[in-house]
Design a protein around this motif. Structure first.
Motif, mmCIF file in Angstrom:
data_model
loop_
_atom_site.group_PDB
_atom_site.id
_atom_site.type_symbol
_atom_site.label_atom_id
_atom_site.label_comp_id
_atom_site.label_asym_id
_atom_site.label_seq_id
_atom_site.Cartn_x
_atom_site.Cartn_y
_atom_site.Cartn_z
ATOM 1 N N GLN A 144 26.198 -16.585 0.803
ATOM 2 C CA GLN A 144 26.599 -17.994 0.712
ATOM 3 C C GLN A 144 26.007 -18.810 1.853
ATOM 4 N N GLU A 145 25.850 -18.161 2.994
ATOM 5 C CA GLU A 145 25.211 -18.853 4.115
ATOM 6 C C GLU A 145 23.723 -19.020 3.784
ATOM 7 N N GLY A 146 23.257 -20.254 3.815
ATOM 8 C CA GLY A 146 21.857 -20.529 3.457
ATOM 9 C C GLY A 146 21.614 -20.566 1.953
ATOM 10 N N LEU A 147 22.705 -20.681 1.177
ATOM 11 C CA LEU A 147 22.581 -20.647 -0.282
ATOM 12 C C LEU A 147 21.752 -21.821 -0.823
ATOM 13 N N ALA A 148 21.912 -22.999 -0.229
ATOM 14 C CA ALA A 148 21.182 -24.178 -0.721
ATOM 15 C C ALA A 148 19.671 -23.949 -0.684
ATOM 16 N N LEU A 149 19.186 -23.316 0.381
ATOM 17 C CA LEU A 149 17.750 -23.034 0.494
ATOM 18 C C LEU A 149 17.317 -22.034 -0.568
ATOM 19 N N ALA A 150 18.156 -21.007 -0.787
ATOM 20 C CA ALA A 150 17.834 -19.986 -1.785
ATOM 21 C C ALA A 150 17.803 -20.585 -3.190
ATOM 22 N N VAL A 151 18.748 -21.478 -3.478
ATOM 23 C CA VAL A 151 18.806 -22.120 -4.791
ATOM 24 C C VAL A 151 17.579 -23.016 -4.994
ATOM 25 N N ALA A 152 17.264 -23.818 -3.993
ATOM 26 C CA ALA A 152 16.098 -24.707 -4.093
ATOM 27 C C ALA A 152 14.818 -23.903 -4.331
ATOM 28 N N ALA A 153 14.678 -22.780 -3.616
ATOM 29 C CA ALA A 153 13.494 -21.929 -3.771
ATOM 30 C C ALA A 153 13.444 -21.321 -5.173
ATOM 31 N N ALA A 154 14.608 -20.902 -5.676
ATOM 32 C CA ALA A 154 14.664 -20.299 -7.014
ATOM 33 C C ALA A 154 14.263 -21.314 -8.084
ATOM 34 N N LEU A 155 14.695 -22.570 -7.924
ATOM 35 C CA LEU A 155 14.345 -23.609 -8.894
ATOM 36 C C LEU A 155 12.835 -23.851 -8.923
ATOM 37 N N VAL A 156 12.214 -23.844 -7.748
ATOM 38 C CA VAL A 156 10.751 -23.999 -7.669
ATOM 39 C C VAL A 156 10.060 -22.821 -8.366
ATOM 40 N N GLU A 157 10.564 -21.624 -8.129
ATOM 41 C CA GLU A 157 9.994 -20.415 -8.759
ATOM 42 C C GLU A 157 10.114 -20.468 -10.281
ATOM 43 N N ILE A 158 11.272 -20.907 -10.772
ATOM 44 C CA ILE A 158 11.488 -20.989 -12.220
ATOM 45 C C ILE A 158 10.520 -22.000 -12.841
ATOM 46 N N GLN A 159 10.387 -23.159 -12.194
ATOM 47 C CA GLN A 159 9.474 -24.200 -12.683
ATOM 48 C C GLN A 159 8.063 -23.632 -12.829
ATOM 49 N N GLN A 160 7.589 -22.952 -11.797
ATOM 50 C CA GLN A 160 6.240 -22.396 -11.810
ATOM 51 C C GLN A 160 6.103 -21.282 -12.842
ATOM 52 N N ALA A 161 7.139 -20.452 -12.948
ATOM 53 C CA ALA A 161 7.105 -19.333 -13.892
ATOM 54 C C ALA A 161 7.034 -19.836 -15.340
ATOM 55 N N LEU A 162 7.774 -20.906 -15.640
ATOM 56 C CA LEU A 162 7.747 -21.462 -16.997
ATOM 57 C C LEU A 162 6.356 -21.982 -17.340
ATOM 58 N N LEU A 163 5.710 -22.659 -16.390
ATOM 59 C CA LEU A 163 4.358 -23.175 -16.622
ATOM 60 C C LEU A 163 3.374 -22.031 -16.854
ATOM 61 N N GLU A 164 3.465 -21.006 -16.004
ATOM 62 C CA GLU A 164 2.539 -19.877 -16.124
ATOM 63 C C GLU A 164 2.748 -19.133 -17.435
ATOM 64 N N ARG A 165 4.015 -18.987 -17.841
ATOM 65 C CA ARG A 165 4.305 -18.287 -19.084
ATOM 66 C C ARG A 165 3.776 -19.077 -20.281
ATOM 67 N N ALA A 166 3.989 -20.377 -20.276
ATOM 68 C CA ALA A 166 3.514 -21.219 -21.381
ATOM 69 C C ALA A 166 1.991 -21.228 -21.443
ATOM 70 N N ARG A 167 1.348 -21.256 -20.280
ATOM 71 C CA ARG A 167 -0.121 -21.254 -20.247
ATOM 72 C C ARG A 167 -0.676 -19.919 -20.767
#
Length: 479
Positions: free
Chosen positions: A378-401
């Motif tokens: 839970q400590e530092g969770l906001a950073l982990a969540v923000a990073a995960a959202l960036v990863e998901i965004q990139q993964a969706l683009l790569e998968r679609a491509r």
């Protein structure tokens, strides 16, 4: 929302789509055939699309305005090719205030004519140019075959309309807006589109040149996802949009129009969705993170919900769109499935054991089951969540491509084009003749989607007639 499972994409892609739009509460059918009610969740997605585009429009010098819904019928008739293109789709008002109107009014199918009328009044001199206006509105086209978001009688969109002193400036504007749409599709929606030029037969009614972004859907079909038109001087001459140049000579303006509509929501559904439902790209998702509290007793409930709300508030404070699911009488499993159906990119699960450990479970929507789950402090969770959202965004683009590229074939023969167009894109040399294009369409049901802006060097021969060809086209069946 119904508990009934969706059909799989493999068994019935069309019905999977229809049911998903309803079950995820994006839209519903309206009492008028072919119209839709956009529900709050669907409208929130559209608002995020609007915000992402509006920011780009304003950065390129465009301003917003509003033009009327009703257009005199004579305006539509002024531009010959325009009226021929839209005649079957027009909705016409003949009675107003209980009396027959002297002149029928058309509910706008698009706004080139009314805007042309206004620009003719507003533009007098080269000093008034360029005029760079956009509007957010709805238009009506009497479609025969309708499908929620993809093709509806009334739909929401933006339409940009600009006026310029020269052909070169109008063409630069047309191409610039195509680039804006491409940037939006790739970077906000994680959809890898192909920007290109339309063939003469596929051009917008009244345009000298039409450009589009084409996307591959999850069934291999194409969807035209945004268009940009160089209208030349066609509307300027029809509506006398003229300016005095620096030498005092009266010249006709050169105009453009460009639009992207709620059909783009259909693209997001069909590019990213899976058999469990929607998968929304984090940058556009109405809710980026859903927090599901898990408890058995009232004592646990108080403790877990308090912790969930603390996490929610911490994430909100750093700009993440987050909700807690505190619905009574629904099991955690039901909630998981519900939010998966709605495509929320990231789920946080928290229970008494997680509180004791000072951690939470993160579950990614793009990776089903255990593969997408991780324990995070839970400590530092906001950073982990923000990073995960960036990863998901990139993964969706790569998968679609990767999916698009796997279903795009270089067709050197007509037989190869036919095979590729069965369930994907065919990239093939084309001589440019309307006859070859029409024959390919008639025999394969594949249309020329666009002539891609990026062309590999080299020449070839037309995939149908064998005549010399200098450009490749993308052929595909389309929505």
């Amino acid at each position: 929302m119904s508990d009934q499972k969706l059909p799989t994409r493999a068994e019935d892609f069309s019905e999977w789509y229809n049911q998903l739009v309803l079950k995820a509460e994006l839209a519903d059918y309206a009492p008028v055939r072919g119209c839709m009610i956009v529900r709050p969740y669907g409208w929130a997605l559209w608002e995020n699309i609007q915000a992402a585009l509006d920011k780009r429009f304003k950065a390129t010098g465009h301003v917003n305005a509003a033009f009327p819904l009703l257009i005199p019928r004579s305006f539509i008739d002024k531009e010959k090719s325009h009226v021929e293109g839209f005649s079957p789709e027009l909705a016409v008002v003949t009675i107003g205030g209980g009396e027959k109107l002297e002149e029928p009014l058309v509910i706008r199918p698009t706004s080139e004519t009314i805007i042309g009328h206004a620009y003719a009044k507003w533009i007098q001199s080269y000093r008034d140019l360029p005029v760079l206006i956009n509007q957010w509105n709805s238009v009506v086209r009497w479609e025969m075959r309708t499908k929620l978001f993809l093709r509806t009688t009334e739909f929401y969109w933006q339409e940009g309309h600009t006026a310029h002193a020269t052909l070169e400036e109008a063409e630069a504007e047309t191409r610039q807006m195509l680039d804006v749409y491409t940037d939006f599709a790739v970077n906000e929606a994680a959809i890898p589109v192909i920007p290109g030029r339309k063939s003469a037969s596929e051009r917008f009614a009244g345009a000298d040149q039409t450009y589009s972004i084409e996307a591959m859907m999850g069934d291999g079909k194409a969807l035209q996802s945004g268009t940009s038109h160089n209208l030349g001087q066609n509307f300027a001459k029809a509506f006398q949009i003229r300016y005095l140049d620096p030498q005092g000579v009266l010249q006709h303006c050169w105009t453009t129009s460009w639009g992207l509509s709620t059909r783009f929501i259909g693209a997001i559904i069909m590019v990213h969705g899976d058999d469990q439902g929607l998968i929304l790209p984090p940058r556009l998702a109405p809710t980026q993170v859903i927090i599901v509290p898990i408890f058995k007793t009232d004592e646990e409930k108080a403790q877990v919900i308090a912790a969930a709300r603390r996490i929610r508030d911490a994430l909100i404070s750093v700009g993440i769109r987050v909700r807690t699911d505190e619905r009574e009488g629904s099991s955690p499993g039901f909630k998981f499935n519900d939010w998966e159906m709605r495509g929320v990119p990231l789920r946080i699960e928290i229970g008494p054991k997680d509180i004791a450990k000072g951690s939470v479970v993160l579950a990614r929507r793009d990776k089903p089951g255990k593969e997408g789950k991780s324990f995070v402090l839970q400590e530092g969770l906001a950073l982990a969540v923000a990073a995960a959202l960036v990863e998901i965004q990139q993964a969706l683009l790569e998968r679609a491509r990767a999916f698009r590229d796997s279903k795009t074939k270089d067709a050197r023969t007509y037989d190869e084009l036919k095979a590729a167009a069965e369930n994907g894109f065919a990239s093939a040399f084309w001589c440019g003749s309307a006859e070859c294009e029409a024959k390919i369409k008639e025999e394969t049901k594949a249309t020329m989607r666009c002539i891609p802006t990026e062309q590999a060097p080299g020449k070839g021969v037309c995939v149908l007639c064998g005549q010399p060809a200098t450009e490749r086209g993308i052929f595909a069946r389309a929505y």
